[in-house]
Design a protein around this motif. Structure first.
Motif, PDB file in Angstrom:
ATOM      1  N   GLY A 271       8.636 -14.905  -1.319  1.00  0.00           N
ATOM      2  CA  GLY A 271       7.694 -13.912  -0.829  1.00  0.00           C
ATOM      3  C   GLY A 271       6.334 -14.087  -1.458  1.00  0.00           C
ATOM      4  O   GLY A 271       6.140 -14.929  -2.334  1.00  0.00           O
ATOM      5  N   PHE A 272       5.382 -13.295  -0.985  1.00  0.00           N
ATOM      6  CA  PHE A 272       4.023 -13.383  -1.501  1.00  0.00           C
ATOM      7  C   PHE A 272       3.452 -11.994  -1.682  1.00  0.00           C
ATOM      8  O   PHE A 272       3.876 -11.023  -1.045  1.00  0.00           O
ATOM      9  N   THR A 273       2.493 -11.904  -2.563  1.00  0.00           N
ATOM     10  CA  THR A 273       1.765 -10.652  -2.808  1.00  0.00           C
ATOM     11  C   THR A 273       0.356 -10.784  -2.271  1.00  0.00           C
ATOM     12  O   THR A 273      -0.318 -11.794  -2.504  1.00  0.00           O
ATOM     13  N   LEU A 274      -0.082  -9.779  -1.550  1.00  0.00           N
ATOM     14  CA  LEU A 274      -1.426  -9.728  -0.990  1.00  0.00           C
ATOM     15  C   LEU A 274      -2.148  -8.554  -1.628  1.00  0.00           C
ATOM     16  O   LEU A 274      -1.676  -7.415  -1.573  1.00  0.00           O
ATOM     17  N   ALA A 275      -3.280  -8.832  -2.263  1.00  0.00           N
ATOM     18  CA  ALA A 275      -4.054  -7.782  -2.922  1.00  0.00           C
ATOM     19  C   ALA A 275      -5.509  -7.832  -2.438  1.00  0.00           C
ATOM     20  O   ALA A 275      -6.032  -8.899  -2.136  1.00  0.00           O
ATOM     21  N   ILE A 276      -6.116  -6.658  -2.367  1.00  0.00           N
ATOM     22  CA  ILE A 276      -7.537  -6.547  -2.009  1.00  0.00           C
ATOM     23  C   ILE A 276      -8.240  -5.858  -3.163  1.00  0.00           C
ATOM     24  O   ILE A 276      -7.757  -4.858  -3.703  1.00  0.00           O
TER      25      ILE A 276
ATOM     26  N   LEU B 230      -7.255  -2.648  -7.600  1.00  0.00           N
ATOM     27  CA  LEU B 230      -6.448  -3.428  -6.673  1.00  0.00           C
ATOM     28  C   LEU B 230      -5.600  -2.552  -5.767  1.00  0.00           C
ATOM     29  O   LEU B 230      -4.976  -1.588  -6.211  1.00  0.00           O
ATOM     30  N   GLN B 231      -5.592  -2.914  -4.499  1.00  0.00           N
ATOM     31  CA  GLN B 231      -4.643  -2.350  -3.540  1.00  0.00           C
ATOM     32  C   GLN B 231      -3.793  -3.514  -3.066  1.00  0.00           C
ATOM     33  O   GLN B 231      -4.320  -4.534  -2.622  1.00  0.00           O
ATOM     34  N   ALA B 232      -2.474  -3.385  -3.179  1.00  0.00           N
ATOM     35  CA  ALA B 232      -1.633  -4.557  -2.946  1.00  0.00           C
ATOM     36  C   ALA B 232      -0.316  -4.201  -2.275  1.00  0.00           C
ATOM     37  O   ALA B 232       0.155  -3.054  -2.331  1.00  0.00           O
ATOM     38  N   THR B 233       0.275  -5.206  -1.671  1.00  0.00           N
ATOM     39  CA  THR B 233       1.638  -5.109  -1.166  1.00  0.00           C
ATOM     40  C   THR B 233       2.282  -6.478  -1.316  1.00  0.00           C
ATOM     41  O   THR B 233       1.598  -7.484  -1.525  1.00  0.00           O
ATOM     42  N   THR B 234       3.604  -6.497  -1.222  1.00  0.00           N
ATOM     43  CA  THR B 234       4.352  -7.754  -1.306  1.00  0.00           C
ATOM     44  C   THR B 234       5.340  -7.817  -0.153  1.00  0.00           C
ATOM     45  O   THR B 234       6.011  -6.827   0.161  1.00  0.00           O
ATOM     46  N   LEU B 235       5.414  -8.979   0.485  1.00  0.00           N
ATOM     47  CA  LEU B 235       6.358  -9.196   1.570  1.00  0.00           C
ATOM     48  C   LEU B 235       7.367 -10.258   1.168  1.00  0.00           C
ATOM     49  O   LEU B 235       6.991 -11.328   0.674  1.00  0.00           O
TER      50      LEU B 235
END
Length: 221
Positions: free
Chosen positions: A214-219, A199-204
């Protein structure tokens, strides 16, 4: 800055960037009439989901947490005619309202709503040999966020986008002493992400009509 100001900005952005939509308006009205909790994504967040699915070129979407089908409609509208969206909802009453809203939106042919505890529905999907999804949206009971993420990985392929909503918990996510299950379940989810090389992820962090969250977006790599 106050929540009132955040809501005012959200309203301004909605007016400027999102065209009036009788179907989505009717969905929210039906949800309110049925007494569903007002915890749908905001219009700007709904359009973000739609755009993300469009950018992804998604043909198969899994949604964990249907409520009244507002976010479901935003996501399903991004699918091609042969696309498929499966949405999992715990409460039968919510699912009934959602199905009516989905039918009104003309999306019944591509949207399937399954009723029951999401973990059980996910296990059933796995037993059926369900094909991987291009986008997975997790917006259900937060104590089980880590469980839903683990299942999401089983239903992913390289390039699948996983989006998890409501992960900031009004800032409590940084509180390691919190005993709130919504926080501890989400922190467990972050531990999985941090330890998983797939997983590669970030959270905004976000503010708006829905408050501070906020939400977390992962690829999936």
């Amino acid at each position: 800055m106050s929540r009132t100001k955040w809501a005012e900005v959200d309203s301004y952005l909605t007016d400027k960037l999102i065209s009036p939509d009788p179907v989505l308006k009717a969905t929210l009205a039906a949800n309110a009439t049925a007494g569903l909790p007002s915890i749908d994504v905001s219009p700007t967040q709904g359009k973000f989901l739609h755009m993300l699915a469009t950018i992804q070129g998604a043909k198969r979407i899994l949604e964990i947490g249907t409520l009244g089908g507002y976010s479901t409609t935003w996501l399903a509208r991004a699918l091609p005619p042969e696309g498929r969206l499966i949405s999992l909802e715990f409460a039968a009453k919510h699912a009934t309202v959602a199905r009516e809203n989905i039918a009104h939106a003309g999306l019944s042919e591509i949207v399937e709503i399954r009723i029951g505890p999401a973990a059980e529905s996910l296990a059933q999907l796995h037993a059926e040999g369900t094909a991987p999804f291009d986008l997975i949206f997790i917006d259900a009971d937060k104590p089980n966020n880590h469980t839903y993420l683990e299942w999401a990985l089983k239903f992913s392929h390289k390039g699948t986008i996983i989006l998890i909503d409501n992960v900031i918990r009004n800032g409590e996510i940084s509180n390691a002493q919190s005993t709130d299950p919504n926080v501890t379940g989400t922190r467990a989810m972050f531990e999985i992400i941090a330890a998983n090389p797939r997983l590669q992820a970030t959270t905004l962090q976000t503010v708006g009509s829905k408050g501070y969250d906020g939400f977390t977006l992962a690829i999936v790599l």
